[in-house]
Write a protein that holds these residues in place. Structure first.
Motif, PDB file in Angstrom:
ATOM      1  N   CYS A 128       0.842  -1.203   0.000  1.00  0.00           N
ATOM      2  CA  CYS A 128       0.000   0.000   0.000  1.00  0.00           C
ATOM      3  C   CYS A 128       0.872   1.245   0.000  1.00  0.00           C
ATOM      4  O   CYS A 128       1.668   1.440   0.933  1.00  0.00           O
ATOM      5  CB  CYS A 128      -0.908   0.019   1.228  1.00  0.00           C
ATOM      6  SG  CYS A 128      -2.275  -1.156   1.154  1.00  0.00           S
ATOM      7  N   PRO A 129       0.756   2.112  -1.013  1.00  0.00           N
ATOM      8  CA  PRO A 129       1.540   3.351  -1.014  1.00  0.00           C
ATOM      9  C   PRO A 129       1.024   4.325   0.026  1.00  0.00           C
ATOM     10  O   PRO A 129      -0.076   4.160   0.565  1.00  0.00           O
ATOM     11  CB  PRO A 129       1.330   3.899  -2.435  1.00  0.00           C
ATOM     12  CG  PRO A 129       0.008   3.337  -2.861  1.00  0.00           C
ATOM     13  CD  PRO A 129      -0.104   1.988  -2.200  1.00  0.00           C
ATOM     14  N   SER A 130       1.812   5.326   0.307  1.00  0.00           N
ATOM     15  CA  SER A 130       1.425   6.334   1.292  1.00  0.00           C
ATOM     16  C   SER A 130       0.135   7.024   0.865  1.00  0.00           C
ATOM     17  O   SER A 130      -0.013   7.434  -0.292  1.00  0.00           O
ATOM     18  CB  SER A 130       2.549   7.368   1.440  1.00  0.00           C
ATOM     19  OG  SER A 130       2.180   8.385   2.336  1.00  0.00           O
ATOM     20  N   GLY A 131      -0.805   7.138   1.785  1.00  0.00           N
ATOM     21  CA  GLY A 131      -2.077   7.789   1.500  1.00  0.00           C
ATOM     22  C   GLY A 131      -3.127   6.893   0.881  1.00  0.00           C
ATOM     23  O   GLY A 131      -4.263   7.314   0.669  1.00  0.00           O
ATOM     24  N   TYR A 132      -2.778   5.625   0.589  1.00  0.00           N
ATOM     25  CA  TYR A 132      -3.741   4.706  -0.036  1.00  0.00           C
ATOM     26  C   TYR A 132      -4.684   4.144   1.017  1.00  0.00           C
ATOM     27  O   TYR A 132      -4.252   3.701   2.081  1.00  0.00           O
ATOM     28  CB  TYR A 132      -2.997   3.562  -0.724  1.00  0.00           C
ATOM     29  CG  TYR A 132      -3.900   2.499  -1.304  1.00  0.00           C
ATOM     30  CD1 TYR A 132      -4.530   2.691  -2.534  1.00  0.00           C
ATOM     31  CD2 TYR A 132      -4.126   1.296  -0.635  1.00  0.00           C
ATOM     32  CE1 TYR A 132      -5.349   1.719  -3.073  1.00  0.00           C
ATOM     33  CE2 TYR A 132      -4.942   0.316  -1.167  1.00  0.00           C
ATOM     34  CZ  TYR A 132      -5.550   0.533  -2.386  1.00  0.00           C
ATOM     35  OH  TYR A 132      -6.360  -0.437  -2.919  1.00  0.00           O
ATOM     36  N   SER A 133      -5.977   4.174   0.735  1.00  0.00           N
ATOM     37  CA  SER A 133      -6.985   3.623   1.643  1.00  0.00           C
ATOM     38  C   SER A 133      -7.622   2.410   0.981  1.00  0.00           C
ATOM     39  O   SER A 133      -8.323   2.548  -0.031  1.00  0.00           O
ATOM     40  CB  SER A 133      -8.064   4.669   1.954  1.00  0.00           C
ATOM     41  OG  SER A 133      -7.505   5.775   2.632  1.00  0.00           O
ATOM     42  N   PRO A 134      -7.396   1.205   1.502  1.00  0.00           N
ATOM     43  CA  PRO A 134      -7.985   0.003   0.911  1.00  0.00           C
ATOM     44  C   PRO A 134      -9.503   0.067   0.945  1.00  0.00           C
ATOM     45  O   PRO A 134     -10.088   0.672   1.854  1.00  0.00           O
ATOM     46  CB  PRO A 134      -7.467  -1.126   1.813  1.00  0.00           C
ATOM     47  CG  PRO A 134      -6.257  -0.575   2.485  1.00  0.00           C
ATOM     48  CD  PRO A 134      -6.527   0.890   2.653  1.00  0.00           C
TER      49      PRO A 134
END
Length: 437
Positions: free
Chosen positions: A62-68
């Protein structure tokens, strides 16, 4: 009669379990052919997004700022079909067994069942649906948008009636899925409103569906992926066919515990199934293959063992579906519990903040009071000194006979008067708690 109903059930089960699934897989293969990918490459390119259709917590990729995404549409057993758990990287810090895994070596689309194939289609194969709407129909995007303008308008304005609403028309949704910016990307005003709108007249910024057309030369890269998904879901006939076939499967699994189907139900279901399968077959250029498969279902010999086999397949789905729903319910219960704990904690936050705020204000006022007191004291002393200098100057200037009078009625009286004033001010500040006398 009972034997016929059992045969109906078996034939219907074969059509659903085998041939509807084959049609979905064929559609996935059509997408892979257009992309020039193998199925293994497809899984590798979409591993992160597929993983998060099962797990909603962040993973190593998950990259920074990514919300699953919060929705869960896959079960770990379905990921086990696609990804090799033994390929998990040693450096992976996530407890999930499928984090940092890769697709199984040499895997093909034949491993997909109906549910998994449908999931991959609607989430990752939007291009094949656009192909069915555009190139397969020999039309451009602006032609397609104009044909579906009415439904798109009500995806933007779901609760508003328009001049193109026929009697009994029902909006495709009760909530808005398209915003004004997205609408303006697709349509522009090209003509005057219809007579009914011209008679009403209007002020301000109003858009009438009768006065707009799709932007000339518009292309898919002008539309966001989320907007494309909305358009495909509500305006693509092939996508609706996929959903319809899954709906038939889900409904007919209700008969799995009985293992029989009436002639009426069978005839209706077979018509819908065969129409949907053949629509997919046309897009995939596999009409002859699927026509032969569907005909063979009606002609093949049936036996009790085969019927039991398909009935067990249906029951297995029912049980897995129930297990999946139970897990979702348990997760929902946990979320509700967690939400309650958070709400309880949240109630104490304002109190704690208020206490800190009061302390900060008291400290600030105390500091300010000290500063005021110092200022008052300084002003008082300066005034006394000034009055004393004034008294000395008067002593030099006035006759000695008047000094006594001056001290009684002049400067001395002023000093006597001003001292109580300052003393009263100090007392008031002390009462407020700004400093101690």
């Amino acid at each position: 009669m009972q034997q016929t109903e059992r045969e109906n059930f078996l034939k219907n089960a074969i059509t659903i379990v085998d041939h509807t699934k084959d049609a979905f897989v064929c559609l996935v293969d059509r997408y892979l052919t257009d992309k020039n990918w193998t199925f293994e490459q497809f899984l590798s390119n979409n591993q992160h997004e597929i993983y998060h259709l099962c797990y909603s917590s962040r993973c190593c990729k998950c990259p920074s700022g990514y919300s699953p995404p919060k929705r869960r549409v896959l079960h770990p057993s379905q990921l086990d079909v696609l990804f090799d758990k033994l390929s998990k990287l040693p450096s992976c810090k996530n407890a999930s067994e499928f984090c940092c895994t890769i697709a199984k070596n040499g895997i093909s689309s034949t491993v997909l069942d109906l549910s998994l194939a449908r999931c991959l289609l609607i989430n990752f194969c939007v291009d094949v649906f656009w192909y069915s709407c555009l190139q397969f129909q020999n039309q451009d995007l602006d032609d397609f948008l104009n044909l579906n303008k009415h439904n798109l308008y009500h995806l933007w304005q779901p609760n508003a009636m328009c001049c193109q609403c026929s009697a009994g028309y029902s909006s495709p949704t009760t909530q808005s899925y398209i915003d004004q910016t997205e609408w303006n990307q697709m349509f522009t005003t090209t003509s005057i409103p219809c007579p009914s709108h011209r008679k009403r007249g209007h002020t301000g910024y109003t858009i009438y569906i009768c006065a707009v057309s799709a932007a000339s030369g518009i292309s898919l890269n002008k539309l966001t992926l989320s907007l494309q998904e909305v358009i495909i879901q509500y305006c693509c006939h092939l996508r609706k066919t996929v959903d319809k076939l899954v709906e038939i499967r889900n409904h007919d699994y209700g008969h799995a515990t009985e293992g029989k189907m009436s002639d009426t139900d069978y005839a209706k279901c077979q018509t819908e199934l065969q129409d949907g399968i053949m629509e997919i077959a046309k897009v995939c250029n596999k009409e002859d293959d699927f026509k032969q498969k569907l005909q063979s279902v009606q002609k093949r010999s049936l036996d009790e063992t085969l019927c039991r086999q398909y009935q067990n397949t249906l029951l297995e789905f029912v049980n897995r579906h129930k297990e999946f729903n139970d897990e979702i319910s348990e997760i929902g219960s946990r979320i509700d519990t967690l939400h309650g704990k958070m709400a309880s904690k949240t109630k104490t936050i304002p109190i704690a903040i208020a206490g800190k705020q009061q302390k900060i204000m008291d400290d600030s006022m105390r500091q300010m009071g000290t500063s005021v007191a110092e200022t008052v004291e300084r002003g008082y002393q300066e005034n006394i000194k000034m009055l004393e200098r004034f008294q000395n100057q008067l002593d030099e200037l006035i006759p000695k006979k008047l000094k006594k009078c001056s001290r009684q009625s002049g400067t001395y009286s002023m000093i006597v008067f001003i001292r109580p004033v300052y003393q009263l001010l100090f007392i008031r500040l002390s009462e407020k708690g700004y400093f101690k006398l």
